[in-house]
Scaffold this motif. Structure first.
Motif, PDB file in Angstrom:
ATOM      1  N   ASN A  26       0.853  -1.149   0.002  1.00 26.39           N
ATOM      2  CA  ASN A  26       0.135  -0.052   0.073  1.00 26.39           C
ATOM      3  C   ASN A  26       0.910   1.514  -0.126  1.00 26.39           C
ATOM      4  OD1 ASN A  26      -3.065  -0.784   0.106  1.00 26.39           O
ATOM      5  ND2 ASN A  26      -2.142  -2.058   1.836  1.00 26.39           N
ATOM      6  N   LEU A  27       2.092   1.239   0.528  1.00 23.47           N
ATOM      7  CA  LEU A  27       2.892   2.089   0.182  1.00 23.47           C
ATOM      8  C   LEU A  27       3.500   2.789  -1.061  1.00 23.47           C
ATOM      9  CD1 LEU A  27       5.342   4.407   1.698  1.00 23.47           C
ATOM     10  CD2 LEU A  27       6.621   2.595   1.900  1.00 23.47           C
ATOM     11  N   VAL A  28       3.870   1.601  -1.808  1.00 23.55           N
ATOM     12  CA  VAL A  28       4.280   1.692  -3.206  1.00 23.55           C
ATOM     13  C   VAL A  28       3.735   2.876  -4.084  1.00 23.55           C
ATOM     14  CG1 VAL A  28       4.990   0.285  -5.161  1.00 23.55           C
ATOM     15  CG2 VAL A  28       5.585  -0.684  -3.000  1.00 23.55           C
ATOM     16  N   ARG A  59      -7.079  -9.357   0.475  1.00 25.37           N
ATOM     17  CA  ARG A  59      -8.031  -8.667   1.310  1.00 25.37           C
ATOM     18  C   ARG A  59      -7.521  -7.593   1.838  1.00 25.37           C
ATOM     19  NH1 ARG A  59      -9.178 -14.008   4.785  1.00 25.37           N
ATOM     20  NH2 ARG A  59      -7.092 -14.529   4.500  1.00 25.37           N
ATOM     21  N   ASN A  60      -6.153  -7.384   1.787  1.00 29.77           N
ATOM     22  CA  ASN A  60      -5.540  -6.119   2.565  1.00 29.77           C
ATOM     23  C   ASN A  60      -4.227  -5.795   1.817  1.00 29.77           C
ATOM     24  OD1 ASN A  60      -3.930  -8.409   3.560  1.00 29.77           O
ATOM     25  ND2 ASN A  60      -3.249  -7.219   5.338  1.00 29.77           N
ATOM     26  N   GLN A  61      -3.916  -6.466   0.576  1.00 26.91           N
ATOM     27  CA  GLN A  61      -2.896  -6.145  -0.391  1.00 26.91           C
ATOM     28  C   GLN A  61      -3.162  -5.358  -1.476  1.00 26.91           C
ATOM     29  OE1 GLN A  61       0.401  -9.204   0.248  1.00 26.91           O
ATOM     30  NE2 GLN A  61      -0.367  -9.522   2.411  1.00 26.91           N
ATOM     31  N   LYS A  62      -2.232  -4.898  -2.203  1.00 25.28           N
ATOM     32  CA  LYS A  62      -2.516  -4.047  -3.387  1.00 25.28           C
ATOM     33  C   LYS A  62      -2.326  -4.967  -4.806  1.00 25.28           C
ATOM     34  CE  LYS A  62      -3.592   0.161  -4.127  1.00 25.28           C
ATOM     35  NZ  LYS A  62      -4.505   0.732  -3.303  1.00 25.28           N
ATOM     36  N   SER A  78       6.441  -3.953 -12.196  1.00 21.17           N
ATOM     37  CA  SER A  78       6.203  -3.880 -13.513  1.00 21.17           C
ATOM     38  C   SER A  78       4.936  -2.714 -13.623  1.00 21.17           C
ATOM     39  CB  SER A  78       5.715  -5.062 -13.858  1.00 21.17           C
ATOM     40  OG  SER A  78       5.174  -4.914 -15.094  1.00 21.17           O
ATOM     41  N   ARG A  79       4.036  -2.949 -12.501  1.00 26.09           N
ATOM     42  CA  ARG A  79       2.934  -2.106 -12.630  1.00 26.09           C
ATOM     43  C   ARG A  79       3.044  -0.490 -12.589  1.00 26.09           C
ATOM     44  NH1 ARG A  79      -1.198  -2.932  -7.862  1.00 26.09           N
ATOM     45  NH2 ARG A  79      -1.398  -5.001  -8.955  1.00 26.09           N
ATOM     46  N   LEU A  89      13.160   2.402 -11.021  1.00 26.31           N
ATOM     47  CA  LEU A  89      12.376   1.292 -10.134  1.00 26.31           C
ATOM     48  C   LEU A  89      12.633  -0.153 -10.481  1.00 26.31           C
ATOM     49  CD1 LEU A  89      10.040   0.915  -8.033  1.00 26.31           C
ATOM     50  CD2 LEU A  89       8.454   0.722  -9.904  1.00 26.31           C
ATOM     51  N   SER A  90      13.303  -0.817  -9.472  1.00 24.36           N
ATOM     52  CA  SER A  90      13.745  -2.326  -9.940  1.00 24.36           C
ATOM     53  C   SER A  90      13.246  -3.037  -8.699  1.00 24.36           C
ATOM     54  CB  SER A  90      15.347  -2.158  -9.952  1.00 24.36           C
ATOM     55  OG  SER A  90      15.628  -1.735  -8.611  1.00 24.36           O
ATOM     56  N   TYR A  91      13.394  -4.332  -8.767  1.00 22.45           N
ATOM     57  CA  TYR A  91      12.978  -5.377  -7.837  1.00 22.45           C
ATOM     58  C   TYR A  91      13.925  -6.531  -7.520  1.00 22.45           C
ATOM     59  CZ  TYR A  91      11.685  -8.612 -11.492  1.00 22.45           C
ATOM     60  OH  TYR A  91      11.744  -9.655 -12.581  1.00 22.45           O
TER      61      TYR A  91
END
Length: 251
Positions: A26-28, A59-62, A78-79, A89-91
């Motif tokens: 939710n922060l991202v 239920r509670n994540q993006k 990616s989104r 942005l990387s992961y």
């Protein structure tokens, strides 16, 4: 007296968000949007989490249904790279189980200038916080901002603690110094320790995660847009709509 730390001398940041569950995911979007609108600084973001998306995460994540069975870090990267193509942005979609890998992510260098490392901990296991603590005090990192978020599963309370080290000197104590029981805890996490805790069948209420995410975002927004840091920790209760914070004091 209370003080405000000035970060106007820092123009290059490397932000590592570790843990992409209820709080981190939710922060991202907030973080990516504000970085996309900031043209004055060179900011790189790494999203780190070894978890795959499960149906209960919706239920509670993006995440949405078509994301199930995909890596959390890859999906979010990616989104939001598509939405904000101008951000860096990387992961990293594996569990971080040692300090060497975390150091590598934090000390990422994209140009000749070093990036100021910012570790945003959105985990809910103390084994990973112990690893963060070791990295914070590692002599190879002279400057680091470590923002740790924690909240309960059975209640709607939480806290955020900000640790800061500049030029090798600890300015603000990190979370494990504020809550020393973190260093004594032995988490029982399935398989291996990663950047997100084992999620129970009764996840945290989404309001709790949003409170934590918005508080984290407020701290990062103050840092990136207004070049300041003026609080050491926050406590909140999402049920009552209550937030308490503590100013930074010096003798």
């Amino acid at each position: 007296m209370s003080v405000v730390f000035d970060f106007t001398d820092i123009k290059d940041y490397n932000i590592v968000v570790c843990g992409l569950g209820g709080t981190g995911s939710n922060l991202v979007p907030f973080l990516c949007q504000t970085v996309a609108m900031n043209n004055e600084k060179n900011i790189h973001i790494t999203l780190a989490d070894g978890d795959m998306i499960e149906s209960k995460n919706l239920r509670n994540q993006k995440f949405i249904e078509k994301d199930i069975n995909k890596p959390k870090a890859e999906v979010l990267c990616s989104r939001y790279q598509r939405i904000y193509p101008n951000i860096n942005l990387s992961y990293y979609d594996k569990y971080i189980t040692d300090t060497a890998k975390l150091m590598e992510l934090l000390l990422f260098r994209k140009s000749y200038r070093p990036l100021f490392p910012v570790l945003v901990g959105c985990v809910d296991n103390n084994a990973t916080r112990q690893l963060f603590h070791k990295v914070f005090y590692d002599n190879n990192i002279s400057d680091i901002l470590y923002i740790d978020s924690g909240n309960g599963t059975d209640n709607m309370e939480g806290q955020i603690v900000i640790g800061l080290k500049r030029q090798g000197k600890t300015i603000l104590s990190p979370v494990a110094d504020v809550y020393p029981q973190i260093l004594e805890d032995n988490d029982n996490i399935e398989n291996e320790v990663g950047c997100v805790a084992h999620i129970s069948e009764h996840p945290q209420n989404i309001a709790t995660n949003l409170y934590a995410a918005i508080t984290l975002f407020s701290i990062l927004n103050n840092l990136l847009f207004f070049d300041k840091l003026n609080k050491h920790f926050y406590r909140f209760n999402a049920s009552d709509g209550f937030i308490q914070n503590k100013d930074i004091f010096i003798d």
